[in-house]
Design a protein around this motif. Structure first.
Motif, short mmCIF file in Angstrom:
data_model
loop_
_atom_site.label_atom_id
_atom_site.label_comp_id
_atom_site.label_asym_id
_atom_site.label_seq_id
_atom_site.Cartn_x
_atom_site.Cartn_y
_atom_site.Cartn_z
N TYR A 97 -3.53 -0.36 1.12
CA TYR A 97 -4.23 0.96 1.69
C TYR A 97 -5.19 1.31 0.86
O TYR A 97 -6.26 1.84 1.46
CB TYR A 97 -3.04 2.17 1.67
N PRO A 98 -5.21 1.33 -0.60
CA PRO A 98 -6.36 1.74 -1.52
C PRO A 98 -7.82 0.98 -1.04
O PRO A 98 -8.81 1.55 -0.72
CB PRO A 98 -5.86 1.68 -2.59
N GLN A 99 -7.38 -0.48 -0.51
CA GLN A 99 -8.44 -1.19 -0.42
C GLN A 99 -9.03 -0.90 1.07
O GLN A 99 -10.28 -0.94 1.20
CB GLN A 99 -8.04 -2.72 -0.28
N PHE A 100 -8.03 -0.54 2.03
CA PHE A 100 -8.57 -0.12 3.15
C PHE A 100 -9.50 1.15 3.07
O PHE A 100 -10.58 1.35 3.73
CB PHE A 100 -7.26 0.18 4.16
N LEU A 101 -9.10 2.07 2.40
CA LEU A 101 -10.10 3.27 2.21
C LEU A 101 -11.39 2.99 1.58
O LEU A 101 -12.35 3.53 2.06
CB LEU A 101 -9.08 4.47 1.52
N THR A 102 -11.19 2.34 0.76
CA THR A 102 -12.49 1.88 -0.06
C THR A 102 -13.64 1.15 0.92
O THR A 102 -14.57 1.40 0.93
CB THR A 102 -12.15 0.81 -1.24
#
Length: 339
Positions: A290-295
């Motif tokens: 999820y953090p990679q998605f947001l980035t």
């Protein structure tokens, strides 16, 4: 702070599509947060197709909602009181609040949002639906520029994310949606190369012919979130070694569509003959991404490269009606309830 809160409870198990009598709007005592917990006043609630499955008493990837229990779902709201480190009154947060005006959750189950984030966006384009589209393509689609992708429910939060990301990756994108207006939105708002109105086709054969016209080189990736006649229409058009990320089958939720015939043998043979890769996915298995998605996706949303639509119902008491309508394609974009 008021002494009471409100919630939508599951009054009984639905038979087929839910009806209003399957839900109960209730008032109850305002809860108090214990050690490590936070009291949240919910401002926006997400409605998603998976919730229909939670209303049945069957073994699945997540527990069913108990009779009398609060309907499950993700919400966004502000912290009212906190006994958890890192959270203070006024913080904008999101978590599984359920269909309720207030919720007490452990701080470990909440995520802070940037105060500038539109609360509803955290439930849709930058929430679980958008994340589902991004993850399924990343993990299972093996996309290559020049290929053709087909996605149903194409103007919804998952389908629209899938179509836009595939287009950015250089694929030809074909939308399948319900009605002329949604097809127009697929083309003009989300940039699909072609759009097919499934409601204009009485059966899979007719729908297949329409798809063949706009996908003359066959289909390489089919994002499966619908099932029903669309699946029957698509499979014969799949190219050898095609890929099918599978995240839902809304046409079959609660017996919405189907003639009672077992079509599995024919479908299974198509998968064999075309050597298709079908990958079932539950987004809860992938939250580490999820953090990679947001980035990656957050800046595309902020810059207008990824666009989104929302359908906002007003008032918690109207959540059941909005949910029932959504299951029948009545929403345009991500279905949210504003409290």
């Amino acid at each position: 702070m008021p002494d009471t809160m409100h919630r939508i409870a599951l009054a009984r198990r639905p038979k087929g599509l839910p009806v209003p009598e399957d839900f109960a709007y209730e008032s109850c005592e305002m809860p108090a947060p214990g050690e490590g917990e936070v009291l949240v006043a919910v401002t926006h609630l997400s409605l998603d197709p998976y919730m229909r499955g939670r209303m049945d008493d069957v073994k699945s990837y997540a527990p069913s909602v108990a009779i009398g229990g609060t309907m499950t779902g993700q919400g966004v709201g502000h912290v009212v009181a906190s006994n958890a480190e890192g959270f203070a009154a006024g913080d904008l947060v999101t978590g599984i609040t359920g269909w309720a005006s207030h919720a007490v959750l452990p701080g470990t189950e909440l995520r802070k949002l940037d105060p500038g984030t539109p609360p509803s966006a955290a439930l849709g384009v930058l929430g679980m639906p958008g994340f589902t589209g991004w993850t399924g393509l990343r993990e299972f689609a093996d996309m290559k520029a020049g290929e053709t992708l087909v996605v149903g429910a194409a103007t919804g939060p998952v389908g629209s994310m899938v179509g836009q990301l595939a287009r950015l990756a250089g694929l030809r994108t074909v939308a399948v949606a319900g009605g002329a207006e949604k097809c127009r939105l697929a083309l003009e708002t989300f940039g699909f190369d072609a759009a097919i109105d499934h409601r204009a086709h009485a059966d899979a054969s007719s729908l297949r012919a329409a798809l063949a016209e706009v996908a003359p080189d066959g289909i390489d990736v089919y994002w499966e979130n619908v099932g029903g006649k669309l699946l029957h229409a698509v499979l014969p058009l799949m190219n050898v070694h095609g890929r099918i990320p599978l995240c839902g089958t809304i046409a079959w939720y609660g017996g919405v569509e189907g003639d009672g015939t077992d079509h599995l043998p024919g479908l299974w043979r198509s998968i064999l003959v075309k050597r298709l890769k079908v990958s079932g996915m539950i987004i809860f298995d992938h939250w580490d991404l999820y953090p990679q998605f947001l980035t990656e996706v957050g800046p595309k949303v902020a810059g207008g490269e990824i666009r989104y639509l929302e359908d906002i119902a007003e008032g918690l008491e109207n959540a059941p009606a909005a949910f029932i309508s959504m299951l029948q394609g009545g929403n345009v974009g991500k279905q949210v309830v504003a409290l």
